[in-house]
Design a protein around this motif. Structure first.
Motif, mmCIF file in Angstrom:
data_model
loop_
_atom_site.group_PDB
_atom_site.id
_atom_site.type_symbol
_atom_site.label_atom_id
_atom_site.label_comp_id
_atom_site.label_asym_id
_atom_site.label_seq_id
_atom_site.Cartn_x
_atom_site.Cartn_y
_atom_site.Cartn_z
ATOM 1 N N ILE A 77 0.182 -0.758 6.849
ATOM 2 C CA ILE A 77 -0.145 -1.405 5.580
ATOM 3 C C ILE A 77 1.039 -1.211 4.648
ATOM 4 C CG2 ILE A 77 -1.746 -1.476 3.628
ATOM 5 C CD1 ILE A 77 -3.843 -0.148 5.424
ATOM 6 N N SER A 78 1.481 -2.276 4.061
ATOM 7 C CA SER A 78 2.632 -2.197 3.157
ATOM 8 C C SER A 78 2.328 -2.973 1.871
ATOM 9 C CB SER A 78 3.867 -2.777 3.841
ATOM 10 O OG SER A 78 4.984 -2.711 2.981
ATOM 11 N N PRO A 79 2.354 -2.277 0.733
ATOM 12 C CA PRO A 79 2.583 -0.837 0.559
ATOM 13 C C PRO A 79 1.355 -0.022 0.946
ATOM 14 C CG PRO A 79 2.083 -1.814 -1.541
ATOM 15 C CD PRO A 79 2.136 -2.951 -0.562
ATOM 16 N N GLU A 80 1.573 1.290 1.140
ATOM 17 C CA GLU A 80 0.472 2.155 1.552
ATOM 18 C C GLU A 80 -0.483 2.457 0.405
ATOM 19 O OE1 GLU A 80 2.134 5.608 3.329
ATOM 20 O OE2 GLU A 80 2.768 4.567 5.157
ATOM 21 N N SER A 81 -0.003 2.324 -0.805
ATOM 22 C CA SER A 81 -0.873 2.542 -1.961
ATOM 23 C C SER A 81 -0.586 1.482 -3.016
ATOM 24 C CB SER A 81 -0.689 3.949 -2.539
ATOM 25 O OG SER A 81 0.643 4.121 -3.020
ATOM 26 N N VAL A 82 -1.578 1.294 -3.885
ATOM 27 C CA VAL A 82 -1.499 0.251 -4.915
ATOM 28 C C VAL A 82 -1.617 0.916 -6.286
ATOM 29 C CG1 VAL A 82 -2.605 -1.812 -5.852
ATOM 30 C CG2 VAL A 82 -2.489 -1.455 -3.363
ATOM 31 N N GLY A 83 -0.736 0.506 -7.197
ATOM 32 C CA GLY A 83 -0.839 0.997 -8.567
ATOM 33 C C GLY A 83 -1.941 0.257 -9.311
ATOM 34 N N VAL A 84 -2.816 1.024 -9.980
ATOM 35 C CA VAL A 84 -3.937 0.439 -10.701
ATOM 36 C C VAL A 84 -3.881 0.923 -12.158
ATOM 37 C CG1 VAL A 84 -6.434 0.178 -10.839
ATOM 38 C CG2 VAL A 84 -5.333 0.436 -8.604
ATOM 39 N N MET A 85 -3.857 -0.046 -13.091
ATOM 40 C CA MET A 85 -3.918 0.266 -14.520
ATOM 41 C C MET A 85 -5.295 -0.151 -15.028
ATOM 42 S SD MET A 85 -1.577 -1.154 -17.665
ATOM 43 C CE MET A 85 -0.074 -0.514 -16.938
ATOM 44 N N ILE A 86 -6.092 0.863 -15.433
ATOM 45 C CA ILE A 86 -7.443 0.600 -15.919
ATOM 46 C C ILE A 86 -7.446 0.740 -17.440
ATOM 47 C CG2 ILE A 86 -9.863 1.339 -15.838
ATOM 48 C CD1 ILE A 86 -9.371 2.401 -13.041
#
Length: 311
Positions: free
Chosen positions: A301-310
């Motif tokens: 999986i690319s990217p391995e993590s996702v940036g989340v702004m709540i």
């Protein structure tokens, strides 16, 4: 001087029966000798007796004889169909035996003569009788369709017990099946397959077949899928979330048959989510979850993590 007295003759008690038997024998001799003699041809079977249990006859031999017999017409007509050429093998040993067919080897009624026997000799090849357990080896030909690969071919039964001459079975270790055609198989299946037997082995066990289970797998290929949209789940009401990036790329190991059927819409089989449940406002790094068919393995999986702004 004592006068001579001749001895008295004593007759046996059964003198009448003996006299009667003599007269009957004379009558029978006269009847037979005075009757017309005829010659006829008769076919009689060959009977093997007392063959040792550890020996076997390994060659083809004449199982009947043609004989010419001569005798009074009345006796010839009554020749029993049970007359045989009996061969006693009680003292036989491995090897070849040549047995002469002599007139006195055939029991016929008194007054009947055996004139001719064809054939004059019988040859028997005697061999040790052995029992072997032979493994059955599956043989295949052709190729599976390119979307599949062969996992295994299993045979039931896996072995076959064969009893026969040592000269035939001595060097045998396996029996092969006739070729199994793989070219039209698209799913695991079972078939009845005949055995590829040498003629001399086939004579021992007859026509035989085994069950062959052909197990196949889907052939797996790697596919790179781009721009899978990421969806947030579990977000607290009245909050908003911004994902960076909002799409991702994946590498999957997928059955070729599935990839061919969904070649244009393959990406539609997959979805990506990030779980935002109970997360407070602020910035977070969340690992996405990929959902797809169970037959598919996610390799990357690319990217391995996702940036989340709540907010």
């Amino acid at each position: 001087m004592i006068p001579y007295t001749p001895p008295k003759l004593s007759w046996p008690k059964d003198w009448f029966i003996k006299l009667l038997s003599l007269l009957f024998a004379l009558f029978l001799w006269y009847f037979v000798s005075s009757e017309d003699r005829v010659d006829i041809n008769v076919q009689i079977p060959v009977e093997i007796v007392n063959l040792p249990r550890d020996l076997i006859i390994s060659n083809q031999y004449k199982t009947s004889l043609d004989i010419t017999v001569s005798g009074p017409r009345g006796l010839i007509r009554k020749i029993s169909p049970g007359i045989t050429r009996s061969i006693d093998l009680s003292k036989a040993t491995p090897g070849n035996m040549v047995i002469a067919n002599e007139p006195d080897s055939i029991s016929v009624p008194r007054g009947v003569t055996v004139l001719r026997i064809t054939p004059t000799h019988i040859t028997l090849s005697l061999d040790r009788l052995i029992k072997k357990t032979l493994a059955i080896k599956p043989i295949s030909h052709g190729k599976l369709p390119e979307e599949y690969e062969l996992k295994a071919i299993t045979i039931q039964p896996e072995t076959l017990d064969v009893t026969g001459p040592q000269d035939i079975l001595g060097d045998e270790t396996i029996i092969q099946t006739n070729p199994i055609d793989l070219s039209d198989i698209t799913a695991s299946t079972s078939k009845q397959i005949s055995l590829d037997l040498k003629p001399e082995v086939a004579e021992l066990i007859g026509a035989s077949a085994v069950s062959a289970h052909i197990e196949i797998n889907d052939k797996l290929i790697e596919k790179d899928l781009a721009r899978i949209e990421i969806s947030p789940t579990g977000l607290t009401p009245n909050l908003t979330a911004k994902l960076v990036p909002s799409r991702l790329n994946i590498r999957v190991l997928i059955p070729m048959v599935m990839a061919k059927k969904q070649s244009k819409t393959l990406g539609d089989l997959f979805s990506a989510t990030v779980n935002l449940q109970d997360l407070p406002a602020g910035n977070h790094d969340i690992k996405p979850v990929i959902n797809g068919p169970p037959e598919v393995t996610i390799q990357k999986i690319s990217p391995e993590s996702v940036g989340v702004m709540i907010q």
